[in-house]
Design a protein around this motif. Sequence first.
Motif, PDB file in Angstrom:
ATOM      1  N   TYR A   1      88.413  23.072  68.955  1.00  9.14           N
ATOM      2  CA  TYR A   1      89.055  21.942  69.635  1.00  9.14           C
ATOM      3  C   TYR A   1      88.024  20.919  70.113  1.00  9.14           C
ATOM      4  CZ  TYR A   1      93.699  23.887  69.338  1.00  9.14           C
ATOM      5  OH  TYR A   1      94.895  24.351  68.867  1.00  9.14           O
ATOM      6  N   THR A   2      86.857  21.389  70.512  1.00  8.46           N
ATOM      7  CA  THR A   2      85.801  20.466  70.942  1.00  8.46           C
ATOM      8  C   THR A   2      85.298  19.637  69.772  1.00  8.46           C
ATOM      9  OG1 THR A   2      85.133  21.973  72.708  1.00  8.46           O
ATOM     10  CG2 THR A   2      83.534  20.312  72.034  1.00  8.46           C
ATOM     11  N   ILE A   3      85.066  20.281  68.650  1.00  4.44           N
ATOM     12  CA  ILE A   3      84.531  19.542  67.501  1.00  4.44           C
ATOM     13  C   ILE A   3      85.554  18.544  66.962  1.00  4.44           C
ATOM     14  CG2 ILE A   3      85.109  21.027  65.533  1.00  4.44           C
ATOM     15  CD1 ILE A   3      82.096  20.634  64.730  1.00  4.44           C
ATOM     16  N   GLU A   4      86.848  18.827  67.150  1.00  4.96           N
ATOM     17  CA  GLU A   4      87.869  17.866  66.734  1.00  4.96           C
ATOM     18  C   GLU A   4      87.713  16.521  67.441  1.00  4.96           C
ATOM     19  OE1 GLU A   4      91.679  19.838  67.306  1.00  4.96           O
ATOM     20  OE2 GLU A   4      91.959  19.801  65.147  1.00  4.96           O
ATOM     21  N   PHE A   5      87.198  16.547  68.673  1.00  8.64           N
ATOM     22  CA  PHE A   5      86.994  15.291  69.406  1.00  8.64           C
ATOM     23  C   PHE A   5      85.937  14.410  68.746  1.00  8.64           C
ATOM     24  CE2 PHE A   5      88.766  17.697  73.129  1.00  8.64           C
ATOM     25  CZ  PHE A   5      89.900  16.918  73.247  1.00  8.64           C
ATOM     26  N   THR A   6      85.115  15.004  67.885  1.00  6.60           N
ATOM     27  CA  THR A   6      84.090  14.233  67.189  1.00  6.60           C
ATOM     28  C   THR A   6      84.708  13.120  66.347  1.00  6.60           C
ATOM     29  OG1 THR A   6      82.642  16.149  67.124  1.00  6.60           O
ATOM     30  CG2 THR A   6      82.165  14.407  65.558  1.00  6.60           C
ATOM     31  N   TRP A   7      85.808  13.411  65.681  1.00  8.19           N
ATOM     32  CA  TRP A   7      86.434  12.423  64.800  1.00  8.19           C
ATOM     33  C   TRP A   7      87.748  11.869  65.365  1.00  8.19           C
ATOM     34  CZ3 TRP A   7      85.548  17.494  62.926  1.00  8.19           C
ATOM     35  CH2 TRP A   7      86.651  18.331  62.923  1.00  8.19           C
ATOM     36  N   THR A   8      87.993  12.081  66.669  1.00 11.11           N
ATOM     37  CA  THR A   8      89.205  11.564  67.298  1.00 11.11           C
ATOM     38  C   THR A   8      88.896  10.226  67.968  1.00 11.11           C
ATOM     39  OG1 THR A   8      89.958  13.812  67.705  1.00 11.11           O
ATOM     40  CG2 THR A   8      91.027  12.071  68.978  1.00 11.11           C
ATOM     41  N   PRO A   9      89.418   9.117  67.426  1.00  2.75           N
ATOM     42  CA  PRO A   9      89.104   7.800  67.991  1.00  2.75           C
ATOM     43  C   PRO A   9      89.538   7.655  69.450  1.00  2.75           C
ATOM     44  CG  PRO A   9      90.257   7.566  65.890  1.00  2.75           C
ATOM     45  CD  PRO A   9      90.269   9.028  66.251  1.00  2.75           C
TER      46      PRO A   9
ATOM     47  N   HIS B   1      79.760   7.341  71.890  1.00  5.01           N
ATOM     48  CA  HIS B   1      78.831   8.262  72.536  1.00  5.01           C
ATOM     49  C   HIS B   1      79.543   9.540  72.995  1.00  5.01           C
ATOM     50  CE1 HIS B   1      74.936   9.209  74.226  1.00  5.01           C
ATOM     51  NE2 HIS B   1      75.536   9.567  75.353  1.00  5.01           N
ATOM     52  N   SER B   2      80.759   9.420  73.481  1.00  2.00           N
ATOM     53  CA  SER B   2      81.503  10.616  73.902  1.00  2.00           C
ATOM     54  C   SER B   2      81.838  11.498  72.697  1.00  2.00           C
ATOM     55  CB  SER B   2      82.766  10.227  74.669  1.00  2.00           C
ATOM     56  OG  SER B   2      83.558   9.359  73.891  1.00  2.00           O
ATOM     57  N   ASN B   3      82.105  10.889  71.547  1.00  2.00           N
ATOM     58  CA  ASN B   3      82.349  11.676  70.331  1.00  2.00           C
ATOM     59  C   ASN B   3      81.092  12.449  69.935  1.00  2.00           C
ATOM     60  OD1 ASN B   3      83.939   8.911  70.065  1.00  2.00           O
ATOM     61  ND2 ASN B   3      85.191  10.530  69.183  1.00  2.00           N
ATOM     62  N   TYR B   4      79.944  11.800  70.074  1.00  2.00           N
ATOM     63  CA  TYR B   4      78.666  12.447  69.798  1.00  2.00           C
ATOM     64  C   TYR B   4      78.476  13.655  70.714  1.00  2.00           C
ATOM     65  CZ  TYR B   4      73.722  13.215  70.794  1.00  2.00           C
ATOM     66  OH  TYR B   4      72.511  13.795  71.053  1.00  2.00           O
ATOM     67  N   HIS B   5      78.814  13.507  71.997  1.00  2.00           N
ATOM     68  CA  HIS B   5      78.654  14.612  72.937  1.00  2.00           C
ATOM     69  C   HIS B   5      79.600  15.765  72.628  1.00  2.00           C
ATOM     70  CE1 HIS B   5      75.528  13.596  75.815  1.00  2.00           C
ATOM     71  NE2 HIS B   5      75.869  12.336  75.589  1.00  2.00           N
ATOM     72  N   ALA B   6      80.794  15.451  72.138  1.00  2.00           N
ATOM     73  CA  ALA B   6      81.706  16.519  71.728  1.00  2.00           C
ATOM     74  C   ALA B   6      81.081  17.313  70.580  1.00  2.00           C
ATOM     75  CB  ALA B   6      83.048  15.932  71.308  1.00  2.00           C
ATOM     76  N   PHE B   7      80.521  16.622  69.609  1.00  2.00           N
ATOM     77  CA  PHE B   7      79.867  17.291  68.486  1.00  2.00           C
ATOM     78  C   PHE B   7      78.686  18.120  68.971  1.00  2.00           C
ATOM     79  CE2 PHE B   7      76.667  17.441  65.118  1.00  2.00           C
ATOM     80  CZ  PHE B   7      77.401  18.053  64.115  1.00  2.00           C
ATOM     81  N   ARG B   8      77.866  17.527  69.811  1.00  2.00           N
ATOM     82  CA  ARG B   8      76.688  18.230  70.323  1.00  2.00           C
ATOM     83  C   ARG B   8      77.094  19.468  71.117  1.00  2.00           C
ATOM     84  NH1 ARG B   8      72.601  15.444  74.446  1.00  2.00           N
ATOM     85  NH2 ARG B   8      74.065  16.320  75.911  1.00  2.00           N
ATOM     86  N   GLY B   9      78.125  19.335  71.943  1.00  2.00           N
ATOM     87  CA  GLY B   9      78.596  20.478  72.719  1.00  2.00           C
ATOM     88  C   GLY B   9      79.088  21.610  71.836  1.00  2.00           C
ATOM     89  N   ALA B  10      79.813  21.263  70.786  1.00  2.00           N
ATOM     90  CA  ALA B  10      80.302  22.290  69.861  1.00  2.00           C
ATOM     91  C   ALA B  10      79.148  22.970  69.138  1.00  2.00           C
ATOM     92  CB  ALA B  10      81.275  21.675  68.858  1.00  2.00           C
TER      93      ALA B  10
END
Length: 134
Positions: free
Chosen positions: A25-33, A46-55
């Motif tokens: 669910y966290t990585i899904e935020f990477t591509w969620t506009p 930047h928040s999408n980047y942090h979601a990816f980094r967190g995952a």
Amino acid sequence: MDLKLVAGRLLIAFGVFCGFVSVWYTIEFTWTPEFAAVNLPEGPTHSNYHAFRGAMLAFPVNLLLIWVGIKAGTLRQESWAIVTIMAVFYYLGWWAAWPIWGFHAPTVIAETNHLIGTVGGLGGLLLLRPWGNA
């Protein structure tokens, strides 16, 4: 059959399952506009980047928990301690922001997933602690 070993591995399995659900669910935020910080002058994605980094940081912690479950009978104290420190901070990421800033998971289902994951992961680590292996 060593019930402590079985119980520890079962708890780890619950923790890892919930951890991987959270990673997905966290990585899904990477591509969620809609997750973009549109008012952030430095960059709305930047928040999408942090979601990816967190995952990507959460993924190896869950892999380490699997490793502890597999190696439980022969694990050294130092290895257990390193994984436990990483897991504690991983789970703090789920919970510490709530009392400090009021941030928490977006749904009761996500909170429940985090609760089961935390109890499973840390409970499993506690049961699988190598007391006498130096």
